[in-house]
Design an enzyme around this catalytic site. Sequence first.
Site, PDB file in Angstrom:
ATOM      1  N   LYS A   1      10.925-100.253  -5.250  1.00 26.54           N
ATOM      2  CA  LYS A   1      11.439-100.718  -3.965  1.00 26.54           C
ATOM      3  C   LYS A   1      10.322-101.361  -3.144  1.00 26.54           C
ATOM      4  CE  LYS A   1      15.054 -97.172  -3.439  1.00 26.54           C
ATOM      5  NZ  LYS A   1      15.598 -96.136  -2.544  1.00 26.54           N
TER       6      LYS A   1
ATOM      7  N   ASP B   1      17.035 -96.963   2.732  1.00 23.68           N
ATOM      8  CA  ASP B   1      17.557 -96.334   1.521  1.00 23.68           C
ATOM      9  C   ASP B   1      18.991 -95.874   1.805  1.00 23.68           C
ATOM     10  OD1 ASP B   1      17.623 -94.809  -0.994  1.00 23.68           O
ATOM     11  OD2 ASP B   1      17.409 -93.057   0.305  1.00 23.68           O
ATOM     12  N   LEU B   2      19.783 -95.699   0.752  1.00 26.96           N
ATOM     13  CA  LEU B   2      21.163 -95.243   0.943  1.00 26.96           C
ATOM     14  C   LEU B   2      21.302 -93.728   0.779  1.00 26.96           C
ATOM     15  CD1 LEU B   2      23.345 -98.046  -0.744  1.00 26.96           C
ATOM     16  CD2 LEU B   2      23.061 -97.557   1.685  1.00 26.96           C
ATOM     17  N   ASP B   3      21.353 -93.250  -0.462  1.00 25.69           N
ATOM     18  CA  ASP B   3      21.661 -91.839  -0.716  1.00 25.69           C
ATOM     19  C   ASP B   3      20.592 -90.913  -0.155  1.00 25.69           C
ATOM     20  OD1 ASP B   3      24.137 -91.879  -2.612  1.00 25.69           O
ATOM     21  OD2 ASP B   3      22.807 -93.452  -3.345  1.00 25.69           O
TER      22      ASP B   3
ATOM     23  N   GLY C   1      18.413 -97.485  -4.939  1.00 22.38           N
ATOM     24  CA  GLY C   1      18.405 -97.338  -6.391  1.00 22.38           C
ATOM     25  C   GLY C   1      19.741 -97.719  -7.008  1.00 22.38           C
TER      26      GLY C   1
ATOM     27  N   ASN D   1      11.430 -92.293  -5.194  1.00 19.72           N
ATOM     28  CA  ASN D   1      11.531 -93.736  -5.362  1.00 19.72           C
ATOM     29  C   ASN D   1      11.407 -94.504  -4.047  1.00 19.72           C
ATOM     30  OD1 ASN D   1      14.043 -92.818  -4.465  1.00 19.72           O
ATOM     31  ND2 ASN D   1      15.209 -94.245  -5.723  1.00 19.72           N
TER      32      ASN D   1
ATOM     33  N   ASP E   1      14.016 -90.862   1.452  1.00 19.25           N
ATOM     34  CA  ASP E   1      14.027 -89.414   1.261  1.00 19.25           C
ATOM     35  C   ASP E   1      13.601 -88.950  -0.119  1.00 19.25           C
ATOM     36  OD1 ASP E   1      16.965 -88.208  -0.201  1.00 19.25           O
ATOM     37  OD2 ASP E   1      16.578 -90.344   0.038  1.00 19.25           O
TER      38      ASP E   1
END
Length: 275
Positions: free
Chosen positions: A200, A9-11, A44, A226, A223
Amino acid sequence: MKYRLIALDLDGTLLNSQLQIRNETIDALSRARAQGVQAMIVTGRHHVAAYAYWKQLGLELPAICCNGAYMYDYRAHQPLANDPLTRDEARGLLKLVRKHSIDTMVYDKDFMAYETINKHLRAMLDWSATLPEAVRPRVEHAQSYEQLLENAEIIWKFTSSCDDRAALSAYVSEIEQSLGLSCVWSGHNRLDIGHAGNSKGRRLAGWIAEQGIAREEVIAFGDEQNDMEMLRLAGMGVAMGNSGGEIQACADWTTGGNDSNGIADALQRFVLTPA
């Protein structure tokens, strides 16, 4: 267990509070890839807003974007497997956006559109302005979402934000009851709405099956809500220390927060082998 894929995941996960990737994380990912472990972004975000990080890490795999609405092949410059909103779904959703007066962005095929600038969008625009033009995401002002929807080839998702959680919850309830769309929280005051069934975890499951990768050979980091299905899918689901209790409860391991060396530490513990 020898892992073959790192799903990121990114953010709030790969990115720290300044929306940057820590040097220790970059180093750990580089060492893992040198040992033959692949890495994939699962986000996302729209692909135009994930590209800078994909390029920074020198990745090769496509990215899973907009919470599983599609996979994007940056090398071929095209989406792969995808399930966007239908035009009728997007029209119905926009009616509820208007009814509830919720700040919303619309994710078109190749850009993100907005009508008004709120604090969430302002933060995105400020971040975008720091990037080199070649990797800067395309964000466009729309005079009218109604017109945008009629002209759009593809709408991946809507993302809505509001500081009034009760108002957002009422909005979610009507979306789910009247439209049956997928609604997931991607932040404490931010909601992503897409085609029913998109996630995802579902998109990742389909891709690894095609590649002959067993779920036990996947380590995933996340985190937020999603990310939960992806964390459950992976042989090793790692929750970030900055995630909530619900996310940590569905993971196999909780590492440090995104402003620490949480990812690097977990990769060292579970993936990296002595040189």
